[in-house]
Motif scaffolding. Structure first.
Motif, PDB file in Angstrom:
ATOM      1  N   TRP A  93       0.801  -1.263   0.003  1.00 10.09           N
ATOM      2  CA  TRP A  93      -0.040  -0.069  -0.055  1.00 10.09           C
ATOM      3  C   TRP A  93       0.925   1.392   0.010  1.00 10.09           C
ATOM      4  O   TRP A  93       0.605   2.307  -0.695  1.00 10.09           O
ATOM      5  CB  TRP A  93      -1.025  -0.063   1.449  1.00 10.09           C
ATOM      6  N   ASN A  94       1.974   1.158   0.657  1.00 13.00           N
ATOM      7  CA  ASN A  94       2.921   2.284   0.846  1.00 13.00           C
ATOM      8  C   ASN A  94       3.340   2.734  -0.319  1.00 13.00           C
ATOM      9  O   ASN A  94       3.645   3.955  -1.002  1.00 13.00           O
ATOM     10  CB  ASN A  94       3.964   2.161   1.890  1.00 13.00           C
ATOM     11  N   GLY A  95       3.679   1.714  -1.430  1.00 13.90           N
ATOM     12  CA  GLY A  95       4.123   1.800  -2.650  1.00 13.90           C
ATOM     13  C   GLY A  95       3.406   2.554  -3.478  1.00 13.90           C
ATOM     14  O   GLY A  95       3.462   3.512  -4.248  1.00 13.90           O
ATOM     15  N   TRP A  96       2.032   2.042  -3.559  1.00  8.13           N
ATOM     16  CA  TRP A  96       1.173   2.793  -4.406  1.00  8.13           C
ATOM     17  C   TRP A  96       0.845   4.153  -3.781  1.00  8.13           C
ATOM     18  O   TRP A  96       0.566   5.129  -4.775  1.00  8.13           O
ATOM     19  CB  TRP A  96      -0.143   1.946  -4.224  1.00  8.13           C
ATOM     20  N   VAL A  97       0.681   4.454  -2.683  1.00  7.21           N
ATOM     21  CA  VAL A  97       0.601   5.941  -1.998  1.00  7.21           C
ATOM     22  C   VAL A  97       1.595   6.760  -2.309  1.00  7.21           C
ATOM     23  O   VAL A  97       1.584   8.166  -2.941  1.00  7.21           O
ATOM     24  CB  VAL A  97       0.306   5.632  -0.451  1.00  7.21           C
ATOM     25  N   VAL A  98       2.886   6.186  -2.305  1.00  5.57           N
ATOM     26  CA  VAL A  98       4.095   7.189  -2.783  1.00  5.57           C
ATOM     27  C   VAL A  98       4.027   7.196  -4.272  1.00  5.57           C
ATOM     28  O   VAL A  98       4.596   8.336  -4.425  1.00  5.57           O
ATOM     29  CB  VAL A  98       5.421   6.374  -2.501  1.00  5.57           C
ATOM     30  N   ALA A  99       3.775   6.413  -5.154  1.00  4.30           N
ATOM     31  CA  ALA A  99       3.415   6.881  -6.634  1.00  4.30           C
ATOM     32  C   ALA A  99       2.457   7.611  -6.861  1.00  4.30           C
ATOM     33  O   ALA A  99       2.520   8.772  -7.502  1.00  4.30           O
ATOM     34  CB  ALA A  99       3.009   5.473  -7.170  1.00  4.30           C
ATOM     35  N   ALA A 100       1.435   7.710  -6.178  1.00  5.63           N
ATOM     36  CA  ALA A 100       0.248   8.832  -6.335  1.00  5.63           C
ATOM     37  C   ALA A 100       1.000  10.039  -5.578  1.00  5.63           C
ATOM     38  O   ALA A 100       0.683  11.181  -6.385  1.00  5.63           O
ATOM     39  CB  ALA A 100      -0.957   8.556  -5.426  1.00  5.63           C
ATOM     40  N   LEU A 101       1.630  10.365  -4.561  1.00 12.26           N
ATOM     41  CA  LEU A 101       2.299  11.483  -4.226  1.00 12.26           C
ATOM     42  C   LEU A 101       3.126  11.971  -4.902  1.00 12.26           C
ATOM     43  O   LEU A 101       3.252  13.258  -5.419  1.00 12.26           O
ATOM     44  CB  LEU A 101       2.882  11.265  -2.846  1.00 12.26           C
ATOM     45  N   ALA A 102       4.062  11.069  -5.563  1.00  9.48           N
ATOM     46  CA  ALA A 102       5.145  11.587  -6.527  1.00  9.48           C
ATOM     47  C   ALA A 102       4.415  12.247  -7.966  1.00  9.48           C
ATOM     48  O   ALA A 102       5.042  13.257  -8.388  1.00  9.48           O
ATOM     49  CB  ALA A 102       6.064  10.473  -7.123  1.00  9.48           C
ATOM     50  N   VAL A 103       3.455  11.362  -8.503  1.00  5.25           N
ATOM     51  CA  VAL A 103       2.982  11.806  -9.684  1.00  5.25           C
ATOM     52  C   VAL A 103       2.252  13.403  -9.446  1.00  5.25           C
ATOM     53  O   VAL A 103       2.139  14.127 -10.203  1.00  5.25           O
ATOM     54  CB  VAL A 103       1.725  11.083 -10.329  1.00  5.25           C
ATOM     55  N   SER A 104       1.244  13.208  -8.387  1.00  9.53           N
ATOM     56  CA  SER A 104       0.415  14.671  -8.218  1.00  9.53           C
ATOM     57  C   SER A 104       1.456  15.732  -7.939  1.00  9.53           C
ATOM     58  O   SER A 104       1.206  16.902  -8.119  1.00  9.53           O
ATOM     59  CB  SER A 104      -0.300  14.383  -6.945  1.00  9.53           C
ATOM     60  N   GLY A 105       2.532  15.505  -6.796  1.00  2.00           N
ATOM     61  CA  GLY A 105       3.328  16.361  -6.571  1.00  2.00           C
ATOM     62  C   GLY A 105       4.181  17.163  -7.785  1.00  2.00           C
ATOM     63  O   GLY A 105       4.272  18.160  -7.424  1.00  2.00           O
TER      64      GLY A 105
END
Length: 415
Positions: A22-34
């Motif tokens: 789950w943390n991997g997916w969340v970090v991916a979402a944060l990276a793209v949106s950021g």
């Protein structure tokens, strides 16, 4: 961390795998949106969804913090398992430092309306630096530990069988291939992110602690040489601006043409006034030192601005009794904003033409821009060319997209 979890088959190990996934997916979402929120070139394209995108980024950050808290009960046992695996222990340390750094700086940026601007400036610099280090590292980490890589490695080792020489040959080949893969990934990200990292490095104060960049004013556009700075402007009485302007615009930057430029005050006034560039450049100007804060977290401190106080221009035009608001038009033909008449008549609201004794560059909103020091920068309209006095409120460009109408900086005196 991944290799340990694959061999850890207890109930806690399964929970830890889920947290990791789950943390991997969340970090991916944060990276793209950021990254989308960061890139100035995308501000115009993402304007209709920018506020929602920012909120989504915030909630993804909250989810990352929750996952980090869920991981803490497993930390002690995890560290013990990795004592004999220095590479994986090092990876765990890097990941935890990144997550904690992102979390702390992200919370400060989330509370931007409640904390001093100096805090958000430091947090933004840290958040950016962690992102440009952490995102390449996360992709590198994922690529070298992907299921495809692990399955290929297992199959090739199985094919080596019991032949000791074949096994040693495979290990040499596998080690060389992994080093080549890692080198390729590092080289690719050096090409992509290197220029950004270099610009970020240039912004760091040599003494550390504060992001600093000397304002690189472009050569004056044709006609701006008519702006002779006042004695207090050059050298600047504030010592010169400290900080770094981020160039944001929702359209292309309009180019200044002194022959075609005009400035006017109209609407509910006794005497509409307009100036061409030579006439405007001759207007008496005043000098003030003030800070400049962006709602995205960065600040420029004690810049020396030179221009005409807005209340003097309003007084010259004669505001009618039924006037309530002052509307501002940008030369890009798109951006507008407004202040109440009381806000517009604050002493430090200025129609500025110089910064630190130099004409304001086009990239920073020149030749003329509004300065509202006690409010966030989206109220300080760039490329200002027209002021209209109106009897009702006007919802500006960013207010239509979710920003607050009254953009007071925390701690600002509103009187």
């Amino acid at each position: 961390m991944s290799g340990w979890m694959e061999r850890y088959t207890s109930k806690s190990g399964k929970k830890l795998r889920r947290i990791h996934a789950w943390n991997g997916w969340v970090v991916a979402a944060l990276a793209v949106s950021g990254i989308v929120l960061f890139l100035p070139a995308l501000r115009g394209a993402t304007a209709p969804i920018r506020v929602a995108l920012k909120q989504g980024h915030i909630w993804a950050g909250v989810a990352s913090i929750v996952l980090l808290l869920l991981y803490l009960p497993f930390l002690g046992k995890h560290v013990k398992q990795l004592r004999a695996k220095p590479a994986q222990a090092g990876n765990l340390t890097i990941v935890l430092l990144l997550l904690v750094g992102w979390s702390v700086s992200g919370v400060v940026l989330w509370l931007e309306r409640s904390v001093p601007p100096a805090w958000t400036s430091a947090a933004l610099l840290a958040h950016d630096a962690l992102t440009w280090v952490g995102v390449p590292y996360a992709i590198f980490h994922s690529a070298t530990r992907s299921r495809w890589v692990r399955e290929r490695r297992a199959a090739e080792r199985a094919a080596a069988g019991d032949d000791a020489e074949a096994e040693r040959s495979y290990l040499r080949y596998d080690g060389s291939r992994r080093r080549l893969l890692k080198a390729g990934i590092v080289a690719a990200f050096a090409v992509v992110f290197g220029p950004v990292a270099y610009r970020l490095w240039k912004r760091l104060d040599a003494q550390g602690g504060v992001a600093v960049e000397e304002i690189e004013a472009a050569p004056p556009a044709n006609g701006q040489e008519l702006l002779t700075p006042a004695p207090d402007s050059s050298p600047p009485i504030g010592g010169g601006a400290e900080g770094s302007f981020r160039i944001y615009t929702v359209t292309s930057i309009p180019r200044f043409d002194s022959a075609a430029w005009s400035f006017r005050i109209h609407g509910l006034v006794e005497e509409p006034i307009s100036w061409d560039w030579p006439a405007f450049a001759k207007l008496a100007r005043k000098v003030q030192v003030s800070d400049f804060h962006c709602v995205t977290g960065w600040s420029v401190y004690h810049a020396t601005w030179e221009g005409i106080p807005l209340k003097e221009l309003l007084a010259a035009a004669g505001v009618k009794p039924n006037a309530r608001y002052v509307k501002f038009y940008s030369g890009d033909g798109v951006y507008t904003d407004a202040l109440s008449l009381e806000q517009a008549e604050m002493d430090d609201v200025m129609v500025a033409a110089l910064i630190d004794g130099k004409p304001i560059p086009e990239d920073l909103g020149g030749p003329v821009r509004l300065i509202v020091p006690r409010m966030y920068a989206y109220k300080s309209v760039k490329w200002l060319e027209s002021i209209e006095i109106i009897d009702r409120d006007h919802i500006g460009y960013w207010q239509e997209r979710g920003y607050e109408v009254d953009a007071w900086v925390p701690g600002a005196n509103r009187a």
